[in-house]
Scaffold this motif. Structure first.
Motif, PDB file in Angstrom:
ATOM      1  N   UNK A 168       0.835  -1.204   0.000  1.00  0.00           N
ATOM      2  CA  UNK A 168       0.000   0.000   0.000  1.00  0.00           C
ATOM      3  C   UNK A 168       0.867   1.249   0.000  1.00  0.00           C
ATOM      4  N   UNK A 169       1.869   1.267   0.873  1.00  0.00           N
ATOM      5  CA  UNK A 169       2.747   2.436   0.953  1.00  0.00           C
ATOM      6  C   UNK A 169       3.624   2.574  -0.289  1.00  0.00           C
ATOM      7  N   UNK A 170       4.080   1.446  -0.842  1.00  0.00           N
ATOM      8  CA  UNK A 170       4.901   1.506  -2.058  1.00  0.00           C
ATOM      9  C   UNK A 170       4.100   2.070  -3.222  1.00  0.00           C
ATOM     10  N   UNK A 171       2.792   1.824  -3.210  1.00  0.00           N
ATOM     11  CA  UNK A 171       1.919   2.351  -4.269  1.00  0.00           C
ATOM     12  C   UNK A 171       1.457   3.782  -3.981  1.00  0.00           C
ATOM     13  N   UNK A 172       1.793   4.299  -2.803  1.00  0.00           N
ATOM     14  CA  UNK A 172       1.369   5.652  -2.430  1.00  0.00           C
ATOM     15  C   UNK A 172      -0.125   5.725  -2.159  1.00  0.00           C
ATOM     16  N   UNK A 173      -0.685   4.636  -1.658  1.00  0.00           N
ATOM     17  CA  UNK A 173      -2.123   4.545  -1.413  1.00  0.00           C
ATOM     18  C   UNK A 173      -2.380   4.678   0.082  1.00  0.00           C
ATOM     19  N   UNK A 174      -3.380   5.464   0.450  1.00  0.00           N
ATOM     20  CA  UNK A 174      -3.733   5.578   1.868  1.00  0.00           C
ATOM     21  C   UNK A 174      -4.617   4.401   2.273  1.00  0.00           C
ATOM     22  N   UNK A 175      -4.732   4.202   3.580  1.00  0.00           N
ATOM     23  CA  UNK A 175      -5.619   3.149   4.087  1.00  0.00           C
ATOM     24  C   UNK A 175      -7.063   3.451   3.701  1.00  0.00           C
ATOM     25  N   UNK A 176      -7.435   4.716   3.689  1.00  0.00           N
ATOM     26  CA  UNK A 176      -8.792   5.121   3.283  1.00  0.00           C
ATOM     27  C   UNK A 176      -9.036   4.758   1.825  1.00  0.00           C
ATOM     28  N   UNK A 177      -8.047   5.016   0.976  1.00  0.00           N
ATOM     29  CA  UNK A 177      -8.184   4.699  -0.447  1.00  0.00           C
ATOM     30  C   UNK A 177      -8.298   3.186  -0.682  1.00  0.00           C
ATOM     31  N   UNK A 178      -7.458   2.401   0.031  1.00  0.00           N
ATOM     32  CA  UNK A 178      -7.536   0.945  -0.104  1.00  0.00           C
ATOM     33  C   UNK A 178      -8.888   0.452   0.405  1.00  0.00           C
ATOM     34  N   UNK A 179      -9.320   1.001   1.526  1.00  0.00           N
ATOM     35  CA  UNK A 179     -10.629   0.633   2.062  1.00  0.00           C
ATOM     36  C   UNK A 179     -11.738   0.884   1.058  1.00  0.00           C
ATOM     37  N   UNK A 180     -11.681   2.013   0.386  1.00  0.00           N
ATOM     38  CA  UNK A 180     -12.673   2.347  -0.627  1.00  0.00           C
ATOM     39  C   UNK A 180     -12.669   1.351  -1.781  1.00  0.00           C
ATOM     40  N   UNK A 181     -11.487   0.862  -2.128  1.00  0.00           N
ATOM     41  CA  UNK A 181     -11.369  -0.091  -3.243  1.00  0.00           C
ATOM     42  C   UNK A 181     -11.966  -1.453  -2.905  1.00  0.00           C
ATOM     43  N   UNK A 182     -11.978  -1.800  -1.602  1.00  0.00           N
ATOM     44  CA  UNK A 182     -12.521  -3.126  -1.243  1.00  0.00           C
ATOM     45  C   UNK A 182     -13.786  -3.033  -0.396  1.00  0.00           C
ATOM     46  N   UNK A 183     -14.279  -1.821  -0.200  1.00  0.00           N
ATOM     47  CA  UNK A 183     -15.551  -1.635   0.493  1.00  0.00           C
ATOM     48  C   UNK A 183     -15.509  -1.745   1.998  1.00  0.00           C
ATOM     49  N   UNK A 184     -14.396  -1.298   2.610  1.00  0.00           N
ATOM     50  CA  UNK A 184     -14.308  -1.288   4.070  1.00  0.00           C
ATOM     51  C   UNK A 184     -13.764   0.067   4.523  1.00  0.00           C
ATOM     52  N   UNK A 185     -13.838   0.311   5.815  1.00  0.00           N
ATOM     53  CA  UNK A 185     -13.376   1.595   6.357  1.00  0.00           C
ATOM     54  C   UNK A 185     -11.859   1.626   6.523  1.00  0.00           C
ATOM     55  N   UNK A 186     -11.352   2.841   6.728  1.00  0.00           N
ATOM     56  CA  UNK A 186      -9.915   3.024   6.992  1.00  0.00           C
ATOM     57  C   UNK A 186      -9.514   2.274   8.257  1.00  0.00           C
ATOM     58  N   UNK A 187     -10.371   2.292   9.279  1.00  0.00           N
ATOM     59  CA  UNK A 187     -10.030   1.605  10.532  1.00  0.00           C
ATOM     60  C   UNK A 187      -9.977   0.085  10.328  1.00  0.00           C
ATOM     61  N   UNK A 188     -10.805  -0.426   9.422  1.00  0.00           N
ATOM     62  CA  UNK A 188     -10.762  -1.871   9.120  1.00  0.00           C
ATOM     63  C   UNK A 188      -9.453  -2.216   8.423  1.00  0.00           C
ATOM     64  N   UNK A 189      -8.979  -1.360   7.532  1.00  0.00           N
ATOM     65  CA  UNK A 189      -7.686  -1.598   6.872  1.00  0.00           C
ATOM     66  C   UNK A 189      -6.569  -1.612   7.917  1.00  0.00           C
TER      67      UNK A 189
END
Length: 157
Positions: free
Chosen positions: A40-61
């Protein structure tokens, strides 16, 4: 005498061929913070952004990343996150040594256990084998054990 290779033996050899290269790749060990966070960090993606991509919250990530670092994440979760990172989950159990060597070591251990009992009785009767003969008998017995049903290897000591 012709050697007959069993279907199980062939399958083991094919599996060993696939696993052998992985055994030589310690660089595939999981990063201390986990693969998810590292990717995630190597791609420059935030936890919020990853969460959005898989349908979960930032706290779940954050929880998933923590679970991975603590060996508590499920394969299903890893697969889902991998897809969200546009990655492929690769899962394998890589034996520390070749499969045939594992089986031989197990057969030798069983042979040792059997010989220990027999050799003790023979020593009491002053008929003990010398070291070279004992080793030859150990190898003969181990090979005899290996020819049988491999499931027997895992029953005793």
């Amino acid at each position: 005498m012709r050697s007959v290779v069993s279907p199980v033996g062939l399958a083991r050899k094919q599996l060993e061929r696939r696993l052998a290269p992985l055994r030589k790749m310690p660089e595939f060990a999981r990063p201390a913070r986990g693969w998810i966070k590292a990717m995630r960090e190597a791609l420059g993606m935030t936890a919020t952004q990853l969460g959005g991509r898989i349908g979960v919250s930032q706290s779940r990530i954050a929880r998933i990343e923590k679970d991975e670092a603590e060996d508590a994440v499920t394969l299903a979760t890893l697969r889902r996150v991998a897809e969200g990172l546009d990655c492929t989950l690769v899962y394998a159990l890589v034996p520390n040594e070749p499969l045939d060597e594992m089986l031989k070591a197990r057969a030798r251990a069983q042979a040792d256990a059997q010989l220990k009992r027999t050799h003790h009785s023979m020593r009491l009767e002053n008929q003990a084998l010398d070291k070279r003969d004992l080793e030859a008998e150990r190898e003969r017995l181990a090979m005899e054990i290996l020819v049988g049903d491999p499931r027997r290897l895992w029953d005793a000591p």
